[in-house]
Write a protein that holds these residues in place. Structure first.
Motif, PDB file in Angstrom:
ATOM      1  N   LYS A 245     -64.001 -28.921  22.934  1.00  0.00           N
ATOM      2  CA  LYS A 245     -64.891 -30.070  23.129  1.00  0.00           C
ATOM      3  C   LYS A 245     -66.288 -29.623  23.553  1.00  0.00           C
ATOM      4  O   LYS A 245     -67.294 -30.187  23.115  1.00  0.00           O
ATOM      5  CB  LYS A 245     -64.308 -31.014  24.183  1.00  0.00           C
ATOM      6  N   SER A 246     -66.352 -28.590  24.397  1.00  0.00           N
ATOM      7  CA  SER A 246     -67.649 -28.089  24.859  1.00  0.00           C
ATOM      8  C   SER A 246     -68.452 -27.469  23.718  1.00  0.00           C
ATOM      9  O   SER A 246     -69.673 -27.361  23.792  1.00  0.00           O
ATOM     10  CB  SER A 246     -67.451 -27.053  25.969  1.00  0.00           C
ATOM     11  N   LYS A 247     -67.762 -27.054  22.664  1.00  0.00           N
ATOM     12  CA  LYS A 247     -68.421 -26.470  21.494  1.00  0.00           C
ATOM     13  C   LYS A 247     -68.831 -27.524  20.467  1.00  0.00           C
ATOM     14  O   LYS A 247     -69.448 -27.200  19.458  1.00  0.00           O
ATOM     15  CB  LYS A 247     -67.493 -25.448  20.827  1.00  0.00           C
ATOM     16  N   GLY A 248     -68.460 -28.789  20.712  1.00  0.00           N
ATOM     17  CA  GLY A 248     -68.874 -29.858  19.820  1.00  0.00           C
ATOM     18  C   GLY A 248     -67.777 -30.452  18.964  1.00  0.00           C
ATOM     19  O   GLY A 248     -68.051 -31.323  18.126  1.00  0.00           O
ATOM     20  N   ILE A 249     -66.525 -30.013  19.146  1.00  0.00           N
ATOM     21  CA  ILE A 249     -65.415 -30.560  18.356  1.00  0.00           C
ATOM     22  C   ILE A 249     -65.056 -31.943  18.892  1.00  0.00           C
ATOM     23  O   ILE A 249     -64.708 -32.103  20.074  1.00  0.00           O
ATOM     24  CB  ILE A 249     -64.182 -29.631  18.411  1.00  0.00           C
ATOM     25  N   LYS A 250     -65.116 -32.943  18.034  1.00  0.00           N
ATOM     26  CA  LYS A 250     -64.811 -34.322  18.432  1.00  0.00           C
ATOM     27  C   LYS A 250     -63.362 -34.695  18.143  1.00  0.00           C
ATOM     28  O   LYS A 250     -62.736 -35.436  18.906  1.00  0.00           O
ATOM     29  CB  LYS A 250     -65.744 -35.287  17.696  1.00  0.00           C
ATOM     30  N   SER A 251     -62.824 -34.188  17.030  1.00  0.00           N
ATOM     31  CA  SER A 251     -61.425 -34.483  16.705  1.00  0.00           C
ATOM     32  C   SER A 251     -60.906 -33.460  15.716  1.00  0.00           C
ATOM     33  O   SER A 251     -61.678 -32.801  15.019  1.00  0.00           O
ATOM     34  CB  SER A 251     -61.270 -35.897  16.119  1.00  0.00           C
ATOM     35  N   ASP A 252     -59.574 -33.336  15.695  1.00  0.00           N
ATOM     36  CA  ASP A 252     -58.900 -32.400  14.789  1.00  0.00           C
ATOM     37  C   ASP A 252     -57.652 -33.113  14.291  1.00  0.00           C
ATOM     38  O   ASP A 252     -56.701 -33.318  15.052  1.00  0.00           O
ATOM     39  CB  ASP A 252     -58.554 -31.115  15.547  1.00  0.00           C
ATOM     40  N   GLN A 253     -57.662 -33.523  13.010  1.00  0.00           N
ATOM     41  CA  GLN A 253     -56.591 -34.348  12.474  1.00  0.00           C
ATOM     42  C   GLN A 253     -55.914 -33.702  11.273  1.00  0.00           C
ATOM     43  O   GLN A 253     -56.552 -32.981  10.499  1.00  0.00           O
ATOM     44  CB  GLN A 253     -57.140 -35.722  12.066  1.00  0.00           C
ATOM     45  N   ASN A 254     -54.618 -33.973  11.122  1.00  0.00           N
ATOM     46  CA  ASN A 254     -53.886 -33.593   9.922  1.00  0.00           C
ATOM     47  C   ASN A 254     -53.959 -34.767   8.949  1.00  0.00           C
ATOM     48  O   ASN A 254     -53.652 -35.908   9.322  1.00  0.00           O
ATOM     49  CB  ASN A 254     -52.428 -33.279  10.252  1.00  0.00           C
ATOM     50  N   ARG A 271     -56.540 -30.266   7.084  1.00  0.00           N
ATOM     51  CA  ARG A 271     -57.021 -30.626   8.415  1.00  0.00           C
ATOM     52  C   ARG A 271     -58.439 -31.158   8.294  1.00  0.00           C
ATOM     53  O   ARG A 271     -59.247 -30.627   7.541  1.00  0.00           O
ATOM     54  CB  ARG A 271     -57.040 -29.410   9.353  1.00  0.00           C
ATOM     55  N   LEU A 272     -58.721 -32.219   9.023  1.00  0.00           N
ATOM     56  CA  LEU A 272     -60.063 -32.796   9.060  1.00  0.00           C
ATOM     57  C   LEU A 272     -60.636 -32.583  10.461  1.00  0.00           C
ATOM     58  O   LEU A 272     -60.071 -33.056  11.447  1.00  0.00           O
ATOM     59  CB  LEU A 272     -60.010 -34.290   8.727  1.00  0.00           C
ATOM     60  N   ILE A 273     -61.753 -31.865  10.537  1.00  0.00           N
ATOM     61  CA  ILE A 273     -62.356 -31.518  11.824  1.00  0.00           C
ATOM     62  C   ILE A 273     -63.728 -32.174  11.922  1.00  0.00           C
ATOM     63  O   ILE A 273     -64.586 -31.973  11.049  1.00  0.00           O
ATOM     64  CB  ILE A 273     -62.487 -29.984  11.972  1.00  0.00           C
ATOM     65  N   ARG A 274     -63.917 -32.969  12.981  1.00  0.00           N
ATOM     66  CA  ARG A 274     -65.214 -33.603  13.226  1.00  0.00           C
ATOM     67  C   ARG A 274     -65.982 -32.757  14.231  1.00  0.00           C
ATOM     68  O   ARG A 274     -65.477 -32.463  15.319  1.00  0.00           O
ATOM     69  CB  ARG A 274     -65.035 -35.024  13.771  1.00  0.00           C
ATOM     70  N   TYR A 275     -67.204 -32.407  13.860  1.00  0.00           N
ATOM     71  CA  TYR A 275     -68.015 -31.528  14.703  1.00  0.00           C
ATOM     72  C   TYR A 275     -69.387 -32.155  14.902  1.00  0.00           C
ATOM     73  O   TYR A 275     -70.032 -32.584  13.942  1.00  0.00           O
ATOM     74  CB  TYR A 275     -68.146 -30.157  14.036  1.00  0.00           C
ATOM     75  N   TYR A 276     -69.817 -32.199  16.152  1.00  0.00           N
ATOM     76  CA  TYR A 276     -71.135 -32.746  16.468  1.00  0.00           C
ATOM     77  C   TYR A 276     -72.084 -31.612  16.805  1.00  0.00           C
ATOM     78  O   TYR A 276     -71.841 -30.829  17.726  1.00  0.00           O
ATOM     79  CB  TYR A 276     -71.055 -33.724  17.640  1.00  0.00           C
ATOM     80  N   ASP A 277     -73.167 -31.498  16.016  1.00  0.00           N
ATOM     81  CA  ASP A 277     -74.193 -30.488  16.253  1.00  0.00           C
ATOM     82  C   ASP A 277     -75.262 -31.109  17.145  1.00  0.00           C
ATOM     83  O   ASP A 277     -76.055 -31.945  16.702  1.00  0.00           O
ATOM     84  CB  ASP A 277     -74.808 -30.039  14.922  1.00  0.00           C
ATOM     85  N   GLU A 278     -75.261 -30.696  18.410  1.00  0.00           N
ATOM     86  CA  GLU A 278     -76.180 -31.280  19.385  1.00  0.00           C
ATOM     87  C   GLU A 278     -77.632 -30.976  19.045  1.00  0.00           C
ATOM     88  O   GLU A 278     -78.515 -31.826  19.227  1.00  0.00           O
ATOM     89  CB  GLU A 278     -75.840 -30.736  20.783  1.00  0.00           C
ATOM     90  N   GLU A 279     -77.884 -29.778  18.554  1.00  0.00           N
ATOM     91  CA  GLU A 279     -79.257 -29.386  18.241  1.00  0.00           C
ATOM     92  C   GLU A 279     -79.837 -30.238  17.117  1.00  0.00           C
ATOM     93  O   GLU A 279     -81.002 -30.652  17.169  1.00  0.00           O
ATOM     94  CB  GLU A 279     -79.286 -27.906  17.843  1.00  0.00           C
ATOM     95  N   LYS A 280     -79.035 -30.528  16.082  1.00  0.00           N
ATOM     96  CA  LYS A 280     -79.502 -31.329  14.957  1.00  0.00           C
ATOM     97  C   LYS A 280     -79.202 -32.817  15.127  1.00  0.00           C
ATOM     98  O   LYS A 280     -79.620 -33.633  14.304  1.00  0.00           O
ATOM     99  CB  LYS A 280     -78.854 -30.826  13.659  1.00  0.00           C
ATOM    100  N   ASP A 281     -78.459 -33.141  16.180  1.00  0.00           N
ATOM    101  CA  ASP A 281     -78.044 -34.521  16.437  1.00  0.00           C
ATOM    102  C   ASP A 281     -77.381 -35.128  15.203  1.00  0.00           C
ATOM    103  O   ASP A 281     -77.764 -36.185  14.696  1.00  0.00           O
ATOM    104  CB  ASP A 281     -79.251 -35.372  16.859  1.00  0.00           C
ATOM    105  N   CYS A 282     -76.368 -34.419  14.720  1.00  0.00           N
ATOM    106  CA  CYS A 282     -75.702 -34.841  13.488  1.00  0.00           C
ATOM    107  C   CYS A 282     -74.218 -34.482  13.550  1.00  0.00           C
ATOM    108  O   CYS A 282     -73.839 -33.461  14.139  1.00  0.00           O
ATOM    109  CB  CYS A 282     -76.358 -34.166  12.292  1.00  0.00           C
ATOM    110  N   GLU A 283     -73.385 -35.322  12.936  1.00  0.00           N
ATOM    111  CA  GLU A 283     -71.950 -35.065  12.894  1.00  0.00           C
ATOM    112  C   GLU A 283     -71.555 -34.572  11.504  1.00  0.00           C
ATOM    113  O   GLU A 283     -71.999 -35.101  10.484  1.00  0.00           O
ATOM    114  CB  GLU A 283     -71.170 -36.337  13.224  1.00  0.00           C
ATOM    115  N   TYR A 284     -70.705 -33.554  11.479  1.00  0.00           N
ATOM    116  CA  TYR A 284     -70.235 -32.973  10.223  1.00  0.00           C
ATOM    117  C   TYR A 284     -68.712 -33.041  10.163  1.00  0.00           C
ATOM    118  O   TYR A 284     -68.037 -32.899  11.193  1.00  0.00           O
ATOM    119  CB  TYR A 284     -70.683 -31.511  10.102  1.00  0.00           C
ATOM    120  N   LEU A 285     -68.180 -33.242   8.951  1.00  0.00           N
ATOM    121  CA  LEU A 285     -66.742 -33.306   8.741  1.00  0.00           C
ATOM    122  C   LEU A 285     -66.308 -32.159   7.837  1.00  0.00           C
ATOM    123  O   LEU A 285     -66.799 -32.032   6.697  1.00  0.00           O
ATOM    124  CB  LEU A 285     -66.338 -34.640   8.103  1.00  0.00           C
TER     125      LEU A 285
END
Length: 401
Positions: A245-254, A271-285
């Motif tokens: 979570k501290s690295k930006g992982i929001k969820s990890d789903q099968n 697996r679907l991994i949601r990641y939030y990039d704090e520097e770019k203020d953007c979420e990636y899947l």
């Protein structure tokens, strides 16, 4: 031109060409029958002429030929007995199959591949990571059709798409296929023959569920981003610990990719991994078929895809791919393969040097001194120690040779 004391007797260009085993060129020429009906301008001569133009960043046939005519007295060092005419050079670019240059590149790559591996890579992931992407080189639409819609101003250009795969530990293409820019990216991955346990990373353009499933069966791991319109079903959630979570992982789903109501659609477990990039203020899947790797490790693997973008940038900045020496598809393919060969040879030089050189500086030094009589490796390892004849410091033991 000043010659260096105890000069090696060969210009730098000749020393570069010596990295190419002559049997490679002759073997490929026989295989593709590219020396038939040519009395003088053989495949070897064509390759040398193309590489001269590439290293000197020549933008026209005239620049290549006149440049070689100026160096006429040195051509014998390059294995040439004469400087070709523009008409001869142009005809060879149009008629000699570009496949012979492709074969030469692949054979040179196989020869030097062990030397190109980065010995500093310690992570097992990096040592088995493959990166796939493509770059488009713009051309006139009469040569090759481009992708996408016609622009409003009607000024549409054609293009050639260079599909590329690299090993992360090598930083040079290990597989290349060229198509018209209008062709879709996805078919390229069908040409791949990866060893079991490999990890392949690519962008959304290579979306192919059947290929994903085939890789699952072959024991190959894949990492990519999910398309916005992708249909999937969430099966379960994986735990995300505090560190992830501290690295930006929001969820990890099968999940299961593919529409449940369409029987003809291939369905793939992932697996679907949601990641939030704090520097770019953007979420990636991101999606992957790896069940063991940590979620943030998957994110890091995808971020390594930038390495291939750096490769494309390096090639386009250091070699001539905006001006072509022919207006037909075969000539353009020959020039692209020649650029790739030139790039590979400089990477081989870079891997053998004790002194650290950036690729752009190394490329510039070679271009400036291409026809100079200087010991290539001695000069590049100690350029400050270069001393001209009759120099006042020559007797102080500073000469390179």
């Amino acid at each position: 031109m000043n010659k260096i004391a105890k000069f090696p007797g060969q210009p730098i260009f000749s020393q570069l060409l010596s990295l190419i085993n002559p049997t490679i060129v002759s073997k490929q020429a026989r295989k593709h029958k590219t020396d038939h009906y040519y009395k003088k301008f053989k495949t070897k001569d064509h390759l040398v002429t193309m590489l001269y133009g590439v290293y000197h960043k020549c933008s026209s046939l005239r620049e290549v030929i006149t440049g070689m005519q100026v160096c006429n007295s040195k051509l014998n060092h390059l294995g040439l007995t004469y400087s070709p005419r523009r008409s001869t050079f142009s005809e060879a670019n149009a008629k000699r199959s570009s496949e012979v240059f492709e074969g030469i590149y692949n054979d040179i790559y196989k020869q030097y591949s062990p030397d190109l591996s980065d010995s500093h890579i310690k992570k097992k992931i990096d040592s088995k990571l493959y990166i796939v992407d493509s770059t488009t080189i713009k051309l006139f639409k009469e040569v090759l059709k481009n992708a996408g819609r016609n622009p409003a101003d009607g000024k549409r250009k054609g293009g050639i798409k260079v599909h590329t795969m690299i090993k992360a530990k090598e930083d040079v293409p290990c597989l290349i296929k060229m198509t018209a820019a209008a062709k879709h990216d996805a078919p390229f991955v069908k040409n791949l023959n990866l060893p079991k346990g490999s990890i392949i990373v690519f962008d959304k353009a290579y979306n192919d569920y059947k290929q994903y499933k085939l890789w699952d069966e072959q024991g190959i791991y894949w990492v990519t981003r999910i398309k916005k319109n992708a249909v999937y079903e969430v099966i379960s959630d994986n735990e995300v610990n505090a560190y992830q979570k501290s690295k930006g992982i929001k969820s990890d789903q099968n999940i299961i990719l593919g529409h449940t109501s369409h029987k003809q659609v291939t369905r793939v477990e992932a697996r679907l991994i949601r990641y939030y990039d704090e520097e770019k203020d953007c979420e990636y899947l991101y999606i992957t078929n790896s069940k063991k790797l940590a979620a943030f490790t998957i994110v890091q693997i995808y971020q390594k895809r930038w390495q291939i973008e750096t490769l494309f940038k390096r090639i386009k900045q250091n070699f001539p791919l905006d001006n072509f020496l022919g207006d037909n598809e075969n000539a353009i393919r020959i020039q692209i393969w020649s650029v790739l060969i030139a790039d590979l040879l400089i990477k081989v030089i870079q891997s053998k040097l004790k002194r650290k050189w950036s690729f752009s500086n190394l490329s510039s030094m070679i271009r400036i001194h291409l026809m100079s009589y200087v010991g290539l490796f001695k000069f590049l390892n100690n350029p400050e120690g270069l001393v001209l004849p009759n120099s006042p410091i020559q007797n102080k033991g500073s000469t390179l040779f």
